[in-house]
Structures are given as structure tokens and as C-alpha cells.
Motif scaffolding. Sequence first.
Motif, PDB file in Angstrom:
ATOM      1  N   ASN A 268       0.873  -1.167   0.000  1.00 35.99           N
ATOM      2  CA  ASN A 268       0.000   0.000   0.000  1.00 35.99           C
ATOM      3  C   ASN A 268       0.914   1.222   0.000  1.00 35.99           C
ATOM      4  OD1 ASN A 268      -1.058   2.299   1.714  1.00 35.99           O
ATOM      5  ND2 ASN A 268      -2.946   1.159   1.476  1.00 35.99           N
ATOM      6  N   PHE A 269       0.729   2.092  -0.988  1.00 31.36           N
ATOM      7  CA  PHE A 269       1.502   3.328  -1.063  1.00 31.36           C
ATOM      8  C   PHE A 269       0.623   4.512  -0.710  1.00 31.36           C
ATOM      9  CE2 PHE A 269       4.050   0.917  -4.340  1.00 31.36           C
ATOM     10  CZ  PHE A 269       5.245   0.917  -3.637  1.00 31.36           C
ATOM     11  N   ARG A 270       1.111   5.407   0.169  1.00 31.47           N
ATOM     12  CA  ARG A 270       0.436   6.680   0.435  1.00 31.47           C
ATOM     13  C   ARG A 270       0.671   7.596  -0.753  1.00 31.47           C
ATOM     14  NH1 ARG A 270       3.210   6.107   5.170  1.00 31.47           N
ATOM     15  NH2 ARG A 270       4.777   7.586   4.462  1.00 31.47           N
ATOM     16  N   VAL A 271      -0.344   8.367  -1.138  1.00 27.94           N
ATOM     17  CA  VAL A 271      -0.206   9.333  -2.228  1.00 27.94           C
ATOM     18  C   VAL A 271      -0.811  10.666  -1.798  1.00 27.94           C
ATOM     19  CG1 VAL A 271      -0.268   7.494  -3.957  1.00 27.94           C
ATOM     20  CG2 VAL A 271      -2.357   8.707  -3.402  1.00 27.94           C
TER      21      VAL A 271
ATOM     22  N   ALA B 120      -5.034  12.755  -9.523  1.00 27.52           N
ATOM     23  CA  ALA B 120      -4.002  13.071 -10.515  1.00 27.52           C
ATOM     24  C   ALA B 120      -3.175  11.833 -10.858  1.00 27.52           C
ATOM     25  CB  ALA B 120      -3.103  14.187 -10.003  1.00 27.52           C
ATOM     26  N   LEU B 121      -2.817  11.038  -9.849  1.00 31.60           N
ATOM     27  CA  LEU B 121      -2.040   9.828 -10.107  1.00 31.60           C
ATOM     28  C   LEU B 121      -2.840   8.843 -10.948  1.00 31.60           C
ATOM     29  CD1 LEU B 121       0.433   8.037  -9.799  1.00 31.60           C
ATOM     30  CD2 LEU B 121      -0.464   7.303  -7.577  1.00 31.60           C
ATOM     31  N   LEU B 122      -4.118   8.657 -10.620  1.00 31.96           N
ATOM     32  CA  LEU B 122      -4.943   7.723 -11.389  1.00 31.96           C
ATOM     33  C   LEU B 122      -5.089   8.179 -12.832  1.00 31.96           C
ATOM     34  CD1 LEU B 122      -7.732   6.754  -8.825  1.00 31.96           C
ATOM     35  CD2 LEU B 122      -5.521   5.655  -9.266  1.00 31.96           C
ATOM     36  N   ALA B 123      -5.252   9.480 -13.053  1.00 29.45           N
ATOM     37  CA  ALA B 123      -5.350  10.003 -14.414  1.00 29.45           C
ATOM     38  C   ALA B 123      -4.063   9.714 -15.183  1.00 29.45           C
ATOM     39  CB  ALA B 123      -5.650  11.502 -14.392  1.00 29.45           C
ATOM     40  N   ASP B 124      -2.914   9.908 -14.524  1.00 30.86           N
ATOM     41  CA  ASP B 124      -1.621   9.644 -15.147  1.00 30.86           C
ATOM     42  C   ASP B 124      -1.460   8.160 -15.470  1.00 30.86           C
ATOM     43  OD1 ASP B 124       1.083  10.536 -15.944  1.00 30.86           O
ATOM     44  OD2 ASP B 124       1.734   9.310 -14.243  1.00 30.86           O
TER      45      ASP B 124
ATOM     46  N   GLU C 283       4.033  -8.035 -13.100  1.00 32.10           N
ATOM     47  CA  GLU C 283       4.188  -9.429 -12.666  1.00 32.10           C
ATOM     48  C   GLU C 283       3.006  -9.911 -11.836  1.00 32.10           C
ATOM     49  OE1 GLU C 283       7.956 -10.818 -11.475  1.00 32.10           O
ATOM     50  OE2 GLU C 283       8.980  -9.796 -13.118  1.00 32.10           O
ATOM     51  N   GLY C 284       1.912  -9.132 -11.834  1.00 34.11           N
ATOM     52  CA  GLY C 284       0.689  -9.568 -11.178  1.00 34.11           C
ATOM     53  C   GLY C 284       0.575  -9.230  -9.700  1.00 34.11           C
ATOM     54  N   ASN C 285       1.491  -8.436  -9.173  1.00 32.41           N
ATOM     55  CA  ASN C 285       1.423  -8.023  -7.766  1.00 32.41           C
ATOM     56  C   ASN C 285       0.441  -6.871  -7.626  1.00 32.41           C
ATOM     57  OD1 ASN C 285       3.611  -9.779  -6.816  1.00 32.41           O
ATOM     58  ND2 ASN C 285       4.889  -8.470  -8.086  1.00 32.41           N
ATOM     59  N   HIS C 286      -0.480  -6.991  -6.694  1.00 34.81           N
ATOM     60  CA  HIS C 286      -1.478  -5.952  -6.476  1.00 34.81           C
ATOM     61  C   HIS C 286      -0.895  -4.838  -5.626  1.00 34.81           C
ATOM     62  CE1 HIS C 286      -5.239  -7.950  -8.016  1.00 34.81           C
ATOM     63  NE2 HIS C 286      -4.250  -8.783  -8.286  1.00 34.81           N
ATOM     64  N   ILE C 287      -1.201  -3.609  -6.005  1.00 38.69           N
ATOM     65  CA  ILE C 287      -0.712  -2.413  -5.326  1.00 38.69           C
ATOM     66  C   ILE C 287      -1.921  -1.586  -4.934  1.00 38.69           C
ATOM     67  CG2 ILE C 287       0.625  -0.292  -5.565  1.00 38.69           C
ATOM     68  CD1 ILE C 287       2.069  -1.835  -7.943  1.00 38.69           C
ATOM     69  N   GLU C 288      -2.003  -1.241  -3.657  1.00 37.01           N
ATOM     70  CA  GLU C 288      -3.074  -0.376  -3.191  1.00 37.01           C
ATOM     71  C   GLU C 288      -2.515   1.036  -3.053  1.00 37.01           C
ATOM     72  OE1 GLU C 288      -6.572  -1.329  -0.329  1.00 37.01           O
ATOM     73  OE2 GLU C 288      -4.812  -0.867   0.899  1.00 37.01           O
ATOM     74  N   LEU C 289      -3.248   2.010  -3.564  1.00 32.75           N
ATOM     75  CA  LEU C 289      -2.875   3.415  -3.477  1.00 32.75           C
ATOM     76  C   LEU C 289      -3.834   4.076  -2.499  1.00 32.75           C
ATOM     77  CD1 LEU C 289      -2.489   3.917  -7.312  1.00 32.75           C
ATOM     78  CD2 LEU C 289      -0.656   3.527  -5.649  1.00 32.75           C
ATOM     79  N   TRP C 290      -3.298   4.845  -1.548  1.00 30.00           N
ATOM     80  CA  TRP C 290      -4.107   5.406  -0.471  1.00 30.00           C
ATOM     81  C   TRP C 290      -3.826   6.886  -0.316  1.00 30.00           C
ATOM     82  CZ3 TRP C 290      -1.937   5.528   4.995  1.00 30.00           C
ATOM     83  CH2 TRP C 290      -2.848   6.095   5.889  1.00 30.00           C
ATOM     84  N   GLU C 291      -4.849   7.686  -0.440  1.00 31.91           N
ATOM     85  CA  GLU C 291      -4.765   9.108  -0.126  1.00 31.91           C
ATOM     86  C   GLU C 291      -5.423   9.295   1.236  1.00 31.91           C
ATOM     87  OE1 GLU C 291      -6.021  13.517  -1.798  1.00 31.91           O
ATOM     88  OE2 GLU C 291      -6.628  11.744  -2.915  1.00 31.91           O
ATOM     89  N   PRO C 292      -4.618   9.547   2.296  1.00 30.88           N
ATOM     90  CA  PRO C 292      -5.199   9.690   3.633  1.00 30.88           C
ATOM     91  C   PRO C 292      -6.257  10.791   3.692  1.00 30.88           C
ATOM     92  CG  PRO C 292      -2.815   9.503   3.766  1.00 30.88           C
ATOM     93  CD  PRO C 292      -3.165   9.691   2.316  1.00 30.88           C
TER      94      PRO C 292
END
Length: 119
Positions: free
Chosen positions: A62-65, A70-74, A104-113
Amino acid sequence: MVGVTGIGGIFFRAGDPKALADWYETHLGVTNLWQQQRGLTVFAPFEARSDYFPADRQWMINFRVDNLDALLADLRAKGIAVETRAEWDASPEVGRFARIVDPEGNHIELWEPGEGGPE
């Protein structure tokens, strides 16, 4: 209590480590030696049968953004599929979430607090 002070690294296997590292740097700005901003890190083991992420995967990062829209649009402009769900955003104080999958199929969660939530 004496304990750790943070996560010092994330290590995982890849079929093509160089290509995968390049993908993370190009699309998410994560480099091999990455100086991240200070903030909350969640450490949460899940039940083995959890459906929060795919059963054939043992982990999800899970990455904080700062600006999820804007990131999703990019990412979409670069042809990367983005998944969002209303239930992921049901607690505005916690924040908003989206998911992508690396090559490679690894799921990444993006989180805007959220405002007033954990930081």
C-alpha cells in the motif's frame, strides 16, 4: 519497549527484477533507494482465507499518495488499469483507495489519507 523504528526495505522475487524496478520508478516514482515522506505505516497480517487481495498472493503493498485523482489520471493515460470501489472510500476520515497491478501480477493499493484521519 525496544522495537523497530520503521520499514527498512521491501524485498520480493520477480521474474525480471530490472524491468519491474523500472516499472515502479516510471509509474510510481519508487526507486531502489527511496526516501519516503514520514507518515503512518500499517502493518496488518490478514487471515489466510481473506479476499482483500488475491488468494494466490502472499502480500500486497500500500503506497500513500498526495493526489489520488491526478495519479490515477496519469496511470490511466499510460494504459494501466485502475480499480476503484465505493466501499473502499466509505470512511472519508480514513481516506480514499484505488488498486493497480504491476507487470508481474502483484497488487498495489494506493491510499490518499483523509482529513483528520491517521497520518
